[in-house]
Design a protein around this motif. Structure first.
Motif, PDB file in Angstrom:
ATOM      1  N   VAL A 111      -0.575  -0.240 -11.198  1.00 40.88           N
ATOM      2  CA  VAL A 111      -1.952  -0.536 -11.603  1.00 40.88           C
ATOM      3  C   VAL A 111      -2.040  -2.023 -11.916  1.00 40.88           C
ATOM      4  CG1 VAL A 111      -3.810  -0.034 -13.234  1.00 40.88           C
ATOM      5  CG2 VAL A 111      -2.214   1.785 -12.579  1.00 40.88           C
ATOM      6  N   VAL A 112      -3.074  -2.680 -11.383  1.00 40.12           N
ATOM      7  CA  VAL A 112      -3.286  -4.110 -11.601  1.00 40.12           C
ATOM      8  C   VAL A 112      -4.643  -4.305 -12.269  1.00 40.12           C
ATOM      9  CG1 VAL A 112      -3.519  -6.379 -10.524  1.00 40.12           C
ATOM     10  CG2 VAL A 112      -1.912  -4.697  -9.567  1.00 40.12           C
ATOM     11  N   VAL A 113      -4.667  -5.048 -13.364  1.00 40.88           N
ATOM     12  CA  VAL A 113      -5.907  -5.412 -14.043  1.00 40.88           C
ATOM     13  C   VAL A 113      -6.182  -6.882 -13.778  1.00 40.88           C
ATOM     14  CG1 VAL A 113      -7.057  -5.695 -16.265  1.00 40.88           C
ATOM     15  CG2 VAL A 113      -5.611  -3.703 -15.875  1.00 40.88           C
ATOM     16  N   LEU A 114      -7.322  -7.168 -13.154  1.00 42.33           N
ATOM     17  CA  LEU A 114      -7.762  -8.543 -12.940  1.00 42.33           C
ATOM     18  C   LEU A 114      -8.890  -8.833 -13.922  1.00 42.33           C
ATOM     19  CD1 LEU A 114      -7.860  -8.574  -9.015  1.00 42.33           C
ATOM     20  CD2 LEU A 114      -5.999  -9.339 -10.523  1.00 42.33           C
ATOM     21  N   ALA A 115      -8.610  -9.650 -14.909  1.00 38.08           N
ATOM     22  CA  ALA A 115      -9.591  -9.950 -15.963  1.00 38.08           C
ATOM     23  C   ALA A 115      -9.532 -11.437 -16.261  1.00 38.08           C
ATOM     24  CB  ALA A 115      -9.311  -9.123 -17.215  1.00 38.08           C
ATOM     25  N   THR A 116      -9.999 -12.232 -15.318  1.00 35.59           N
ATOM     26  CA  THR A 116      -9.919 -13.685 -15.413  1.00 35.59           C
ATOM     27  C   THR A 116     -11.317 -14.278 -15.511  1.00 35.59           C
ATOM     28  OG1 THR A 116     -10.095 -14.175 -13.039  1.00 35.59           O
ATOM     29  CG2 THR A 116      -7.927 -13.507 -13.859  1.00 35.59           C
ATOM     30  N   THR A 117     -11.369 -15.603 -15.517  1.00 35.73           N
ATOM     31  CA  THR A 117     -12.654 -16.298 -15.466  1.00 35.73           C
ATOM     32  C   THR A 117     -12.854 -16.949 -14.097  1.00 35.73           C
ATOM     33  OG1 THR A 117     -11.662 -18.307 -16.392  1.00 35.73           O
ATOM     34  CG2 THR A 117     -12.649 -16.746 -17.949  1.00 35.73           C
ATOM     35  N   ALA A 118     -12.137 -16.488 -13.078  1.00 34.54           N
ATOM     36  CA  ALA A 118     -12.208 -17.088 -11.746  1.00 34.54           C
ATOM     37  C   ALA A 118     -13.612 -16.979 -11.166  1.00 34.54           C
ATOM     38  CB  ALA A 118     -11.214 -16.406 -10.812  1.00 34.54           C
ATOM     39  N   ALA A 119     -14.071 -18.069 -10.562  1.00 33.73           N
ATOM     40  CA  ALA A 119     -15.390 -18.082  -9.933  1.00 33.73           C
ATOM     41  C   ALA A 119     -15.313 -17.846  -8.437  1.00 33.73           C
ATOM     42  CB  ALA A 119     -16.082 -19.417 -10.204  1.00 33.73           C
ATOM     43  N   THR A 120     -14.139 -18.075  -7.851  1.00 31.06           N
ATOM     44  CA  THR A 120     -13.944 -17.890  -6.411  1.00 31.06           C
ATOM     45  C   THR A 120     -12.599 -17.202  -6.182  1.00 31.06           C
ATOM     46  OG1 THR A 120     -12.981 -20.097  -6.232  1.00 31.06           O
ATOM     47  CG2 THR A 120     -15.338 -19.887  -5.762  1.00 31.06           C
ATOM     48  N   PRO A 121     -12.439 -16.519  -5.045  1.00 35.59           N
ATOM     49  CA  PRO A 121     -11.200 -15.768  -4.795  1.00 35.59           C
ATOM     50  C   PRO A 121      -9.966 -16.660  -4.695  1.00 35.59           C
ATOM     51  CG  PRO A 121     -12.963 -15.005  -3.358  1.00 35.59           C
ATOM     52  CD  PRO A 121     -13.457 -16.259  -4.018  1.00 35.59           C
ATOM     53  N   TYR A 122      -8.866 -16.183  -5.256  1.00 37.87           N
ATOM     54  CA  TYR A 122      -7.571 -16.846  -5.142  1.00 37.87           C
ATOM     55  C   TYR A 122      -6.491 -15.872  -4.660  1.00 37.87           C
ATOM     56  CZ  TYR A 122      -6.922 -14.538  -9.623  1.00 37.87           C
ATOM     57  OH  TYR A 122      -6.857 -13.588 -10.604  1.00 37.87           O
ATOM     58  N   ILE A 123      -6.781 -14.566  -4.677  1.00 41.52           N
ATOM     59  CA  ILE A 123      -5.856 -13.582  -4.106  1.00 41.52           C
ATOM     60  C   ILE A 123      -6.303 -13.361  -2.666  1.00 41.52           C
ATOM     61  CG2 ILE A 123      -4.892 -11.253  -4.311  1.00 41.52           C
ATOM     62  CD1 ILE A 123      -5.647 -11.303  -7.266  1.00 41.52           C
ATOM     63  N   VAL A 124      -5.698 -14.086  -1.757  1.00 39.68           N
ATOM     64  CA  VAL A 124      -6.193 -14.126  -0.388  1.00 39.68           C
ATOM     65  C   VAL A 124      -5.113 -13.873   0.661  1.00 39.68           C
ATOM     66  CG1 VAL A 124      -8.106 -15.667  -0.967  1.00 39.68           C
ATOM     67  CG2 VAL A 124      -5.897 -16.644  -0.319  1.00 39.68           C
ATOM     68  N   GLU A 125      -3.852 -13.936   0.268  1.00 36.71           N
ATOM     69  CA  GLU A 125      -2.779 -13.789   1.252  1.00 36.71           C
ATOM     70  C   GLU A 125      -2.688 -12.350   1.743  1.00 36.71           C
ATOM     71  OE1 GLU A 125      -0.946 -16.157   2.589  1.00 36.71           O
ATOM     72  OE2 GLU A 125      -2.054 -17.641   1.402  1.00 36.71           O
ATOM     73  N   PRO A 126      -2.536 -12.143   3.055  1.00 39.11           N
ATOM     74  CA  PRO A 126      -2.335 -10.778   3.569  1.00 39.11           C
ATOM     75  C   PRO A 126      -1.135 -10.120   2.894  1.00 39.11           C
ATOM     76  CG  PRO A 126      -2.700 -12.318   5.371  1.00 39.11           C
ATOM     77  CD  PRO A 126      -2.538 -13.156   4.136  1.00 39.11           C
ATOM     78  N   GLY A 127      -1.305  -8.867   2.510  1.00 35.27           N
ATOM     79  CA  GLY A 127      -0.225  -8.149   1.853  1.00 35.27           C
ATOM     80  C   GLY A 127      -0.079  -8.435   0.374  1.00 35.27           C
ATOM     81  N   ALA A 128      -1.000  -9.221  -0.209  1.00 34.74           N
ATOM     82  CA  ALA A 128      -0.909  -9.520  -1.641  1.00 34.74           C
ATOM     83  C   ALA A 128      -1.111  -8.273  -2.493  1.00 34.74           C
ATOM     84  CB  ALA A 128      -1.931 -10.583  -2.025  1.00 34.74           C
ATOM     85  N   LEU A 129      -1.852  -7.303  -1.955  1.00 34.93           N
ATOM     86  CA  LEU A 129      -2.064  -6.015  -2.622  1.00 34.93           C
ATOM     87  C   LEU A 129      -1.420  -4.928  -1.763  1.00 34.93           C
ATOM     88  CD1 LEU A 129      -5.812  -6.501  -3.606  1.00 34.93           C
ATOM     89  CD2 LEU A 129      -3.785  -6.998  -4.991  1.00 34.93           C
ATOM     90  N   ALA A 130      -0.756  -3.978  -2.403  1.00 35.30           N
ATOM     91  CA  ALA A 130       0.044  -3.002  -1.677  1.00 35.30           C
ATOM     92  C   ALA A 130      -0.728  -1.713  -1.426  1.00 35.30           C
ATOM     93  CB  ALA A 130       1.318  -2.696  -2.460  1.00 35.30           C
ATOM     94  N   PRO A 131      -0.419  -1.005  -0.327  1.00 35.68           N
ATOM     95  CA  PRO A 131      -1.029   0.317  -0.098  1.00 35.68           C
ATOM     96  C   PRO A 131      -0.772   1.248  -1.281  1.00 35.68           C
ATOM     97  CG  PRO A 131       0.113  -0.437   1.873  1.00 35.68           C
ATOM     98  CD  PRO A 131       0.466  -1.402   0.777  1.00 35.68           C
ATOM     99  N   GLY A 132      -1.805   1.965  -1.699  1.00 33.95           N
ATOM    100  CA  GLY A 132      -1.700   2.898  -2.812  1.00 33.95           C
ATOM    101  C   GLY A 132      -1.801   2.265  -4.179  1.00 33.95           C
ATOM    102  N   GLN A 133      -1.775   0.938  -4.250  1.00 36.59           N
ATOM    103  CA  GLN A 133      -1.877   0.236  -5.528  1.00 36.59           C
ATOM    104  C   GLN A 133      -3.304   0.337  -6.062  1.00 36.59           C
ATOM    105  OE1 GLN A 133      -1.220  -4.135  -5.401  1.00 36.59           O
ATOM    106  NE2 GLN A 133       0.513  -3.733  -6.767  1.00 36.59           N
ATOM    107  N   THR A 134      -3.441   0.633  -7.338  1.00 34.13           N
ATOM    108  CA  THR A 134      -4.755   0.672  -7.984  1.00 34.13           C
ATOM    109  C   THR A 134      -5.056  -0.701  -8.574  1.00 34.13           C
ATOM    110  OG1 THR A 134      -4.729   3.041  -8.496  1.00 34.13           O
ATOM    111  CG2 THR A 134      -6.054   1.634  -9.918  1.00 34.13           C
ATOM    112  N   VAL A 135      -6.172  -1.287  -8.155  1.00 40.61           N
ATOM    113  CA  VAL A 135      -6.543  -2.630  -8.585  1.00 40.61           C
ATOM    114  C   VAL A 135      -7.896  -2.557  -9.290  1.00 40.61           C
ATOM    115  CG1 VAL A 135      -6.986  -5.002  -7.873  1.00 40.61           C
ATOM    116  CG2 VAL A 135      -5.306  -3.614  -6.632  1.00 40.61           C
ATOM    117  N   LEU A 136      -7.914  -2.947 -10.550  1.00 42.29           N
ATOM    118  CA  LEU A 136      -9.144  -2.963 -11.339  1.00 42.29           C
ATOM    119  C   LEU A 136      -9.709  -4.372 -11.281  1.00 42.29           C
ATOM    120  CD1 LEU A 136      -7.809  -0.902 -14.396  1.00 42.29           C
ATOM    121  CD2 LEU A 136      -8.884  -0.060 -12.291  1.00 42.29           C
TER     122      LEU A 136
END
Length: 360
Positions: free
Chosen positions: A229-254
């Protein structure tokens, strides 16, 4: 009818600390009410400042009808009385209208001041008169955290996980950790990453005080790789998680901060939102993906549909929950906090708040 009451943040925080399971249940109920049409939730209005492009103050007007009154019938509570917040017995709830006015000034963080500040006004559905004003930064954080944990439960499928990755060590992620703990979640490890290592260490220390094993990571990948499980709780105004494969199959991303993930990754994932129309707005990651690809086929549906068992999600892609934040959630949680505050004597009356209570 003409009573006006005020609740301060410290009292509200104290109520939240002992009521997280009830708030979680209220948020779940409200999502289902929204799904069946028992809410009025227009688009949020953003007040922006040319000299501070990252800052904004947002108005979230909304109304939550009494249970069972999804057809726009007479307003008020389920017994036909005014929806002024009077506590009732049984499962039916009083209706309420109102507005959250929340400032988001990311520059505050550099001065160790919370990014968000807010007030919530509650209005009687029968007369339109406001009957309470509540400090709402605590309410907003609690409803956001409850929403995140509901999303985690529905997308992950249980309250047990190996690694929880927390990206962004601020007020929101702290509240999410507290709701995870209050709802009995178990993790083998809580991995924390923040661009400011001191904040990450403080967040890890807080998670440790809740009984979790923790680690601090200086890189995003170090925290996220291998996380269930991944919690993204930042103040980012633009995307920075952009690389292919940065998030895994079956991974829960909040995707709580809404703008961290690049459109290509969004389009390659399962996507659940709180409200499709609301979420595809204001430069969110799903909004950017729609603009880039010209369709919304990658949106699987809403959290309410997931709760109702209408969205089977396979393990072949990351599972992303992007809650834009519905004003009706603030109303529901604020109304519940006010009810408890009245019972506990934590509410302050404001005598003669209304200057005229008769036309003549």
């Amino acid at each position: 009818m003409f009573t006006f009451q005020v609740m301060g943040g410290k009292s509200i925080r104290a109520i939240i600390e002992t009521s997280r399971p009830e708030i979680f249940a209220r948020v779940r109920e409200t999502y289902l009410a929204h799904h069946r049409g028992a809410t009025i939730n227009p688009n949020s209005y953003f007040l922006r400042f040319p000299e501070k492009p990252d800052a904004r103050i947002i108005a979230l007007p909304a109304a939550l009808r009494a249970d069972g009154d999804a057809d726009g019938g007479p307003a008020g509570d389920a017994n036909g009385g005014p929806g002024d917040g009077t506590a009732r017995t049984g499962t039916a709830r009083t209706g309420v209208a109102g507005i959250k006015w929340i400032g988001s000034f990311p520059g505050n963080v550099a001065h160790n001041v919370p990014r968000a500040s807010a007030v919530l006004l509650l209005n009687d559905l029968e007369t339109g008169y406001p009957f309470a004003c509540l400090e709402a930064a605590q309410i907003s954080a609690a409803r956001t955290a409850a929403s995140a944990v509901l999303g985690a439960e529905q997308l992950h499928g249980s309250r047990t996980a190996g690694r929880l990755a927390v990206v962004g060590a601020g007020v929101i992620s702290r509240n999410i950790l507290e709701f995870f703990h209050a709802l009995g979640w178990s993790f083998d490890r809580v991995a924390v990453h923040d661009r400011v290592e001191e904040y990450a260490r403080k967040s890890a220390g807080h998670a440790g005080a809740l009984g979790y094993r923790t680690s601090v990571h200086t890189t995003l990948a170090g925290a996220v790789d291998g996380a269930d499980v991944v919690v993204l709780a930042t103040t980012a105004a633009t995307p920075y998680i952009v690389e292919p494969g940065a998030l895994a199959p079956g991974q829960t991303v909040l995707n709580i901060s809404l703008r961290d993930i690049g459109p290509e990754l969004i389009a390659a994932s399962h996507n659940v939102v709180d409200d499709v129309g609301h979420c595809l707005n204001a430069g969110t990651s799903p909004h950017l993906a729609v603009e880039k690809f010209g369709h919304r086929d990658f949106i699987d549906g809403t959290i309410a549909q997931l709760v109702l068992g209408e969205l089977p999600l396979g393990p072949d892609k990351p599972r992303i929950f992007s809650p834009f934040g519905l004003g009706v959630l603030d109303l529901a949680v604020g109304h519940e906090v006010l009810r408890i505050g009245r019972e506990d004597g934590r509410v302050q009356d404001v005598p003669d708040f209304f200057a005229e209570v008769e036309r003549w």
